[in-house]
Design an enzyme around this catalytic site. Sequence first.
Site, PDB file in Angstrom:
ATOM      1  N   ASN A   1     142.588 -11.480  10.358  1.00 48.75           N
ATOM      2  CA  ASN A   1     143.053 -12.824  10.701  1.00 48.75           C
ATOM      3  C   ASN A   1     141.825 -13.659  11.053  1.00 48.75           C
ATOM      4  O   ASN A   1     141.247 -13.483  12.127  1.00 48.75           O
ATOM      5  CB  ASN A   1     144.022 -12.731  11.890  1.00 48.75           C
ATOM      6  CG  ASN A   1     144.444 -14.100  12.406  1.00 48.75           C
ATOM      7  OD1 ASN A   1     144.146 -15.127  11.791  1.00 48.75           O
ATOM      8  ND2 ASN A   1     145.131 -14.115  13.537  1.00 48.75           N
TER       9      ASN A   1
ATOM     10  N   LYS B   1     141.635 -16.703  11.759  1.00 48.23           N
ATOM     11  CA  LYS B   1     141.918 -17.816  12.690  1.00 48.23           C
ATOM     12  C   LYS B   1     141.247 -19.087  12.131  1.00 48.23           C
ATOM     13  O   LYS B   1     141.190 -19.258  10.920  1.00 48.23           O
ATOM     14  CB  LYS B   1     141.484 -17.444  14.108  1.00 48.23           C
ATOM     15  CG  LYS B   1     142.077 -16.085  14.540  1.00 48.23           C
ATOM     16  CD  LYS B   1     141.919 -15.760  15.986  1.00 48.23           C
ATOM     17  CE  LYS B   1     142.575 -14.412  16.264  1.00 48.23           C
ATOM     18  NZ  LYS B   1     142.523 -14.010  17.655  1.00 48.23           N
TER      19      LYS B   1
ATOM     20  N   HIS C   1     152.258 -15.302  16.449  1.00 45.33           N
ATOM     21  CA  HIS C   1     150.966 -14.957  17.054  1.00 45.33           C
ATOM     22  C   HIS C   1     150.873 -15.582  18.452  1.00 45.33           C
ATOM     23  O   HIS C   1     151.327 -16.703  18.679  1.00 45.33           O
ATOM     24  CB  HIS C   1     149.814 -15.447  16.170  1.00 45.33           C
ATOM     25  CG  HIS C   1     148.503 -14.844  16.580  1.00 45.33           C
ATOM     26  ND1 HIS C   1     147.783 -15.315  17.649  1.00 45.33           N
ATOM     27  CD2 HIS C   1     147.820 -13.773  16.090  1.00 45.33           C
ATOM     28  CE1 HIS C   1     146.695 -14.553  17.793  1.00 45.33           C
ATOM     29  NE2 HIS C   1     146.691 -13.621  16.856  1.00 45.33           N
TER      30      HIS C   1
ATOM     31  N   GLU D   1     148.545 -16.956  19.976  1.00 45.29           N
ATOM     32  CA  GLU D   1     147.868 -18.266  20.049  1.00 45.29           C
ATOM     33  C   GLU D   1     148.819 -19.398  19.640  1.00 45.29           C
ATOM     34  O   GLU D   1     148.730 -20.508  20.164  1.00 45.29           O
ATOM     35  CB  GLU D   1     146.592 -18.242  19.184  1.00 45.29           C
ATOM     36  CG  GLU D   1     145.508 -17.406  19.859  1.00 45.29           C
ATOM     37  CD  GLU D   1     144.538 -16.722  18.911  1.00 45.29           C
ATOM     38  OE1 GLU D   1     144.451 -17.106  17.735  1.00 45.29           O
ATOM     39  OE2 GLU D   1     143.863 -15.771  19.370  1.00 45.29           O
TER      40      GLU D   1
ATOM     41  N   GLU E   1     150.195  -6.899  19.677  1.00 45.91           N
ATOM     42  CA  GLU E   1     148.921  -7.470  20.114  1.00 45.91           C
ATOM     43  C   GLU E   1     149.016  -7.848  21.592  1.00 45.91           C
ATOM     44  O   GLU E   1     149.466  -8.959  21.919  1.00 45.91           O
ATOM     45  CB  GLU E   1     148.599  -8.731  19.312  1.00 45.91           C
ATOM     46  CG  GLU E   1     148.394  -8.506  17.840  1.00 45.91           C
ATOM     47  CD  GLU E   1     147.502  -9.581  17.227  1.00 45.91           C
ATOM     48  OE1 GLU E   1     146.541  -9.213  16.552  1.00 45.91           O
ATOM     49  OE2 GLU E   1     147.752 -10.780  17.438  1.00 45.91           O
TER      50      GLU E   1
ATOM     51  N   GLY F   1     140.495 -11.025  21.748  1.00 50.08           N
ATOM     52  CA  GLY F   1     139.250 -11.769  21.903  1.00 50.08           C
ATOM     53  C   GLY F   1     138.542 -11.514  23.220  1.00 50.08           C
ATOM     54  O   GLY F   1     137.606 -12.224  23.575  1.00 50.08           O
TER      55      GLY F   1
ATOM     56  N   SER G   1     140.894  -6.838  19.915  1.00 44.11           N
ATOM     57  CA  SER G   1     139.532  -6.299  20.041  1.00 44.11           C
ATOM     58  C   SER G   1     139.303  -5.008  19.257  1.00 44.11           C
ATOM     59  O   SER G   1     138.579  -4.112  19.702  1.00 44.11           O
ATOM     60  CB  SER G   1     139.158  -6.106  21.513  1.00 44.11           C
ATOM     61  OG  SER G   1     139.147  -7.366  22.185  1.00 44.11           O
TER      62      SER G   1
HETATM   63  P1  13P Z   1     140.452 -10.079  18.144  1.00 47.08           P
HETATM   64  O1  13P Z   1     140.319  -8.920  17.175  1.00 47.08           O
HETATM   65  O2  13P Z   1     139.364 -11.079  18.016  1.00 47.08           O
HETATM   66  O3  13P Z   1     140.671  -9.584  19.541  1.00 47.08           O
HETATM   67  O4  13P Z   1     141.799 -10.865  17.728  1.00 47.08           O
HETATM   68  C1  13P Z   1     142.974 -10.160  17.537  1.00 47.08           C
HETATM   69  C2  13P Z   1     143.986 -11.063  16.933  1.00 47.08           C
HETATM   70  O5  13P Z   1     144.462 -11.993  17.575  1.00 47.08           O
HETATM   71  C3  13P Z   1     144.370 -10.827  15.548  1.00 47.08           C
HETATM   72  O6  13P Z   1     145.485 -11.590  15.193  1.00 47.08           O
END
Ligand code: 13P
Length: 254
Positions: free
Chosen positions: A12, A14, A98, A100, A170, A176, A216
Site C-alpha cells: 500500500n 499510500k 483502512h 487512515e 492492521e 507506521g 510495520s
Molecule cells: P506500515 O507498514 O508503514 O506500518 O503501514 C501499514 C499499513 O497501513 C498498510 O496498509
Amino acid sequence: MSDFRKKLIAGNWKMNVLPSQAEHLVNEILNGASNADCDILFIPPYTHLHSLRSLIQNQGSVFIGAQNCHQENSGAFTGEISPEMLKDLNVDFVVLGHSERRQYFGENDKLINQKIKSALAQNLKVIYCCGESESEREAGKHKDLIEMQIAAAFSGISEKELSQIVIAYEPVWAIGTGKTASPEQAEDMHNFIRVLLSNMYSETAGNKLRILYGGSVKGSNASDLLSRPGIDGALVGGASLKADEFCKIINAAK
Ligand code: 13P
C-alpha cells in the site's frame, strides 16, 4: 483440513511515489522477486493505476489495487473515484476500511459496508481492513472491537461474496510506528477472526479466507510473521516503497 491459501503480499503506497517513478519501482521489485511463490499486489495512488495496469498485463500472480473508492458508481461527487471506474481500468482489488480513512476522513462502519457492496457489485475484490487502537488493546477490548467492526462491515454480504474478500488485520498502534504485533499476537487475532467468520458463514468459508497482517512489516520481521499458518500474507506500507525491503518480504512468503 484447511484449504490451501496462497500467500498475498500487498504494497500500500499510500500518498507516496510520483507517477513518473512508479514503473521503475514496480520493475525493480518484479526483477528482485522473480522466484516469488506468492501473489503480489501493488496498491498505488489512483493517478498511477492506468500505467501500472498496462505494465503488468498478463502476469498471473501480480495484481493492481486501488486504495479507496466511492460507494456510488457516478454522480456529482467532486473529487471521488467510483468502483465502476476502477473496474473499467481493469483494477483487481480495492482497499476499504483502512484506519487512515477511518481516522482522517471520518469513514464509519456503515459507509464501509456500502462501499464493500458497491465494489463487489463491480466484481472488484476487496481488501477489508480492521484493527484496534492502542488504548483498546490496553483495555483488553481488542477482540470485542474487531467483532463489532466485522459484524458491521459484513452485514448483508453473502458467503459467495465473502470469497472475493481478503481481510487485513492492521492494529492501529502498529501502523507506521515501527511497533509490530508479535507473531503470537498477530496469530491469535487471525485465529479469532477466522473463527468469527466461520461462525458467521461456514467452516469452509472460514478456511478459504485469506487474512493478512499489516503494521510495520519489514524485511527483518517478515519470515517470523509469514511462517505462522494463520497469517496468509502482509499489507505493507512504508517497506513497500523500497524495492529491496519489499522483495525481502515477498521472498519470505512461501
Ligand atoms: P506500515 O507498514 O508503514 O506500518 O503501514 C501499514 C499499513 O497501513 C498498510 O496498509
